[in-house]
Design an enzyme around this catalytic site. Structure first.
Site, short mmCIF file in Angstrom:
data_model
loop_
_atom_site.label_atom_id
_atom_site.label_comp_id
_atom_site.label_asym_id
_atom_site.label_seq_id
_atom_site.Cartn_x
_atom_site.Cartn_y
_atom_site.Cartn_z
N GLY A 116 0.84 -1.19 0.00
CA GLY A 116 0.00 0.00 0.00
C GLY A 116 0.87 1.23 0.00
O GLY A 116 2.10 1.14 -0.10
N GLY A 117 0.23 2.38 0.13
CA GLY A 117 0.98 3.63 0.07
C GLY A 117 1.97 3.79 1.20
O GLY A 117 2.96 4.49 1.08
N MET A 118 1.71 3.14 2.36
CA MET A 118 2.55 3.35 3.52
C MET A 118 3.30 2.10 3.95
O MET A 118 3.93 2.10 5.00
CB MET A 118 1.70 3.86 4.69
N GLY A 119 3.26 1.01 3.20
CA GLY A 119 3.98 -0.17 3.63
C GLY A 119 3.87 -1.31 2.64
O GLY A 119 2.93 -1.40 1.86
N VAL B 110 3.99 -5.55 2.67
CA VAL B 110 3.79 -6.64 3.62
C VAL B 110 4.28 -7.94 2.98
O VAL B 110 3.98 -8.24 1.82
CB VAL B 110 2.30 -6.77 4.02
N ASP C 190 -9.20 5.22 10.26
CA ASP C 190 -9.18 4.71 8.88
C ASP C 190 -9.83 3.34 8.82
O ASP C 190 -9.35 2.43 8.14
CB ASP C 190 -7.75 4.65 8.35
#
Length: 869
Positions: A21-24, A26, A134
């Site tokens: 995703g935009g922040m990580g 996995v 969120d």
């Protein structure tokens, strides 16, 4: 870059990617110590450099580590290796709720079961002081053991479950920024107000609604429509198979006012459990004889109910009017500030220039329903970005080219040459681009596919036109608006032009650019500045005429003070989206004494917007132009450097700049716009007597130096230097020098130093006075703003932001120079005139130093016309 299988992060071995995703990112991994499978979340390289992203990553670790609940994903470990930050989390087998709902809605019974588990997890998080902010189907994992709540990256720590603090901490992303995922945001998030535990319960209601219906509770074709739906409309009722109590529960979750919602997740969970218990109990049916006996009463009750419903429908008010929604867009990275920006025609995107101190601007783009922006180019920008009519491409300026780039990615493409800073353009529906190229430029046209630019509208000397800027096409794609700068105040303003004619027509007399925003079929508003107030006046975009009266829209609009283009920071789409930036129009600076090594020695006066410094011949006083925020013009001030006091020297509301001391220190010459142009005046330093006009004409004139014998004043006019005799007929002499920079007399009056771009690059030159043909270049690679030491044996100048010194010799053999030597760096300052002064002995330098101020965000307004009076 992505991690490959068998990569080791401490004791953890990467097995395969799970998602990103935009922040990580996995990954599935193996804990080699405990021989168990785990999930590892890694902060990507392109995000790790962002302090805000790193802060969010660490915040997620702290949030999850403090929570211990069977329906919250467990955090096992946190670590860092080779510059990679990572979280080690419980590995979950299953699918996200979002993936499950892509196949269709859930049956009511399992949906209620998952809802109870999610509510219980939220209750635990709220008790520990965390608001998720969120909550959405993509952050809920469905496993064999039930629902698991994921991704606390936007969680906010609060002292209580209902926290009294801003939605976004000001030191993180700017107060009032839009945080979360838009379809699941509560009204207070959309409006940039406080978010608390009840905000999570609104998102919970949206998720539960989607679970049982298969449709989002709120939707819209654009971000503006979606925001309006969240703020104004209620979703349709749940389908008939759902318990009525469940419909009431969801509607209470989705109440617009947080006070009308469930106040905590624990009560919500209890209510869900009650619904489950009630649904499992069958209500006994009354026997037929009782139904026959109750029939008349039932009919009467039904009649009364229908009458009441009809009365409500008849007397209830109509639908509420659409509301204006405002939210803030902060700079994309810490330490950056905004330059020019532009809203896309469809109102879904915002393109802008953002730059960190001492770095060139970079082009960014952000969807207005997203929470982050993406950089499109790395090359320094030289003007305002503008959009294609279909909102798919952005045109922008580099140092010498007009370029275009697809907003969704891909390499930029050159359109044509366009040298010069501060360029602006417009893109028509017929594929024509109209642009000006920097200061003192007319308008050119070029095909959007590329080619050679052609002159559209030349500058008209009869109207003393100096530039055509800020073009914008009207609906027919042939007519356009533009801002014309002129030496005559009565000619300055917004003009109507056409690609088919060399003629133009004045529509509005103003000092700034204007923007046309179409509302429907050629009717719209012309947005323009009146002082610092953004005004909107009805405008017929097909008949090309203003109508009615102007109304205020916003105050304190930022603008860039440039002599020929004066752009203001606002833009608008054709569907009601407006973006503007507020704040100071200039740069606040402080006056600082430095020694030759660049060490700060002392300061003069208080911080203010200063423009043009002038030390008195005896160095006991300082004359400086200072911005008056009430009038948006400069006044002259005098500082007593021995007593540490200051006093205002000029009092006319006109703009007054460029103070120049007489050799004996008794008078100051300056220029003023009190008659519409920058004319040259002089005034006694004592304040006694009237101001005396020295030179008046329908042109801009800027004094720069007074000859040591008191007989001449040098001044700049139309890019060259002239001399004004103070004796005889006062008829100006010149042009004398090719550069219109602040020219400086040498202490003996035999030489004049100035800078000029005659060679294609700005350099410092020295020429004899009166000019006799001899000229010497002093700087070697770049130079501007020359100043002499009092004994005439050294000359100083700026090479970029570096102060340079060069020894000079003047004797019977002429003029000779040594090798320029760097002294120290000074911060960049976007002020006009002389930004530094040299002490008589050449050992101290007084510099106008900009102060760092918090970057102002961009305010985005949807349905902005609803707020007009």
């Amino acid at each position: 870059m992505p991690l490959s299988p068998q990569t080791r992060l401490g004791p953890y071995e990467i097995l395969s990617p799970l998602g990103a995703g935009g922040m990580g990112e996995v990954y599935k991994a193996k804990d080699t110590r405990l021989d168990r499978t785990v999930a590892i979340k890694v902060l990507p390289d392109h995000v790790a450099a962002n302090p805000e992203a790193r802060q969010r990553f660490e915040r997620e670790a702290r949030a999850v580590s403090s929570l211990n609940h069977p329906n919250i994903c467990v955090l096992h470990d946190i670590g860092q290796q080779d510059g990679i930050d990572f979280l080690v989390m419980e590995y979950l087998e299953g699918e996200t709720l979002a993936a499950c709902l892509a196949k269709g809605p859930l049956p009511v019974a399992p949906a209620l079961g998952y809802a109870i588990q999610i509510a219980d997890a939220l209750a635990q998080a709220h008790r520990r002081g965390f608001c998720h902010r969120d909550l959405k189907p993509g952050n809920i994992m469905l496993t064999r053991s039930g629902a698991k709540l994921l991704d606390f990256g936007l969680a906010k720590r609060a002292p209580t479950a209902v926290a009294n603090e801003a939605t976004v901490s000001a030191d993180l992303t700017g107060k009032g920024a839009l945080i979360g995922t838009l379809p699941y945001m509560a009204p207070e998030q959309v409006e940039g107000r406080e978010a608390d535990a009840r905000t999570d319960l609104f998102a919970f209601g949206s998720v539960l609604y989607e679970m049982v219906t298969g449709h989002k509770a709120f939707s819209g074709h654009t971000a503006a429509n979606l925001m309006a739906a969240i703020l104004e409309r209620d979703p349709p009722p749940l389908p008939g198979g759902c318990p009525p109590a469940l419909d009431r529960l969801v509607r209470r979750c989705l109440a617009k006012d947080p006070e009308q919602r469930w106040q905590n997740a624990q009560d919500l969970k209890v209510e869900l459990q009650w619904i489950v218990e009630g649904a499992s109990t069958q209500t006994a049916q009354p026997p037929p004889w009782r139904l026959r006996r109750l029939a008349p009463w039932l009919a009467a009750g039904l009649f009364a109910t229908l009458a009441a419903i009809l009365a409500v429908l008849y007397f209830r008010p109509g639908p509420p009017p659409e509301r204006t929604v405002r939210f803030l867009v902060p700079p994309p990275e810490t330490g950056q500030s905004f330059g020019f920006h532009s809203v896309s025609p469809d109102g879904q995107w915002l393109a802008f220039i953002a730059a960190a101190p001492d770095k060139g601007g970079q082009l960014w783009v952000r969807r207005l329903d997203a929470t982050t922006a993406q950089p499109l180019t790395a090359a320094p920008m030289a003007g305002t970005p503008f959009w294609s009519p279909d909102s798919r491409s952005i045109a922008f300026f580099t140092g010498d080219k007009l370029m275009k780039i697809d907003v969704r990615g891909g390499p930029p493409q050159a359109i044509c040459d366009a040298p010069g800073p501060y360029a602006q353009g417009a893109w028509s529906s017929s594929g024509v681009i109209l642009f000006h190229s920097g200061l003192r430029s007319p308008l050119y046209e070029v095909a959007a596919t590329g080619g050679e630019a052609k002159l559209v509208l030349p500058l008209d000397p009869s109207r003393q036109e100096t530039s055509h800027t800020s073009p914008q096409f009207l609906p027919d794609g042939r007519h356009f608006l533009y801002f014309m700068q002129s030496g005559r105040t009565e000619n300055r303003g917004i003009y109507l032009g056409s690609l088919d004619s060399k003629n133009s027509k004045l529509l509005l007399n103003t000092d700034r650019n204007a923007v046309y925003s179409e509302s429907s079929a050629g009717l719209g508003h012309l947005l323009f500045l009146k002082g610092t107030i953004l005004m909107a006046q009805p405008f017929d975009g097909r008949r090309f005429r203003l109508m009615g009266e102007a109304s205020p829209v916003a105050e304190g609009i930022a603008a860039i003070r440039l002599a020929d283009i004066a752009p203001a920071a606002f833009s608008a789409s054709g569907n009601g989206v407006l973006a503007y930036r507020q704040g100071s129009q200039g740069v606040v600076g402080e006056l600082v004494w430095f020694d030759r090594q660049g060490r700060r020695v002392s300061t003069v006066g208080e911080p203010a917007e200063y423009n043009t410094l002038a030390l008195s011949p005896d160095e006991t006083r300082l004359a400086v132009a200072r911005m008056n925020p009430q009038t948006d013009t400069n006044d002259l001030w005098l500082f007593d450097l021995q007593r540490g006091s200051s006093s205002r020297f000029t009092f006319d509301p006109a703009d007054e700049i460029n103070p120049v001391w007489s050799p004996d220190g008794s008078r100051i010459a300056f220029c003023s716009t009190r008659k519409g142009f920058y004319d040259i005046y002089q005034k006694p330093v004592s304040g006694a007597g009237e101001d005396q006009a020295l030179l008046e004409s329908a042109e801009k004139k800027f004094p720069s130096a007074w000859s040591p014998d008191g007989r001449f004043i040098l001044y700049a006019l139309a890019g060259v230097t002239w001399a004004l005799p103070l004796e005889g007929d006062h008829k100006p002499l010149g042009p004398l020098l090719p550069g219109g920079s602040p020219a400086e007399f040498s202490p003996d009056g035999r030489w004049v130093a100035y800078h000029s771009g005659e060679s294609g690059r700005v350099e410092v030159y020295v020429q004899s006075y009166p000019p006799s043909g001899g000229k010497w270049q002093v700087s070697k690679a770049e130079g501007s703003d020359p100043q002499w030491r009092r004994d005439g044996k050294e000359l100083f100048y700026l090479a970029g932001n570096k102060v340079m010194a060069v020894e000079v010799q003047t004797d019977s053999q002429g003029f000779r120079t040594g090798t320029p030597q760097p002294l120290f760096d000074v911060p960049p300052m976007a002020s006009g005139g002389k930004r530094y002064q040299v002490a008589a002995n050449g050992q101290r330098f007084l510099v106008n130093v900009p102060l760092e101020t918090p970057p102002s965000p961009i305010t985005v307004v949807t349905n902005w016309t609803a707020g007009l009076k």
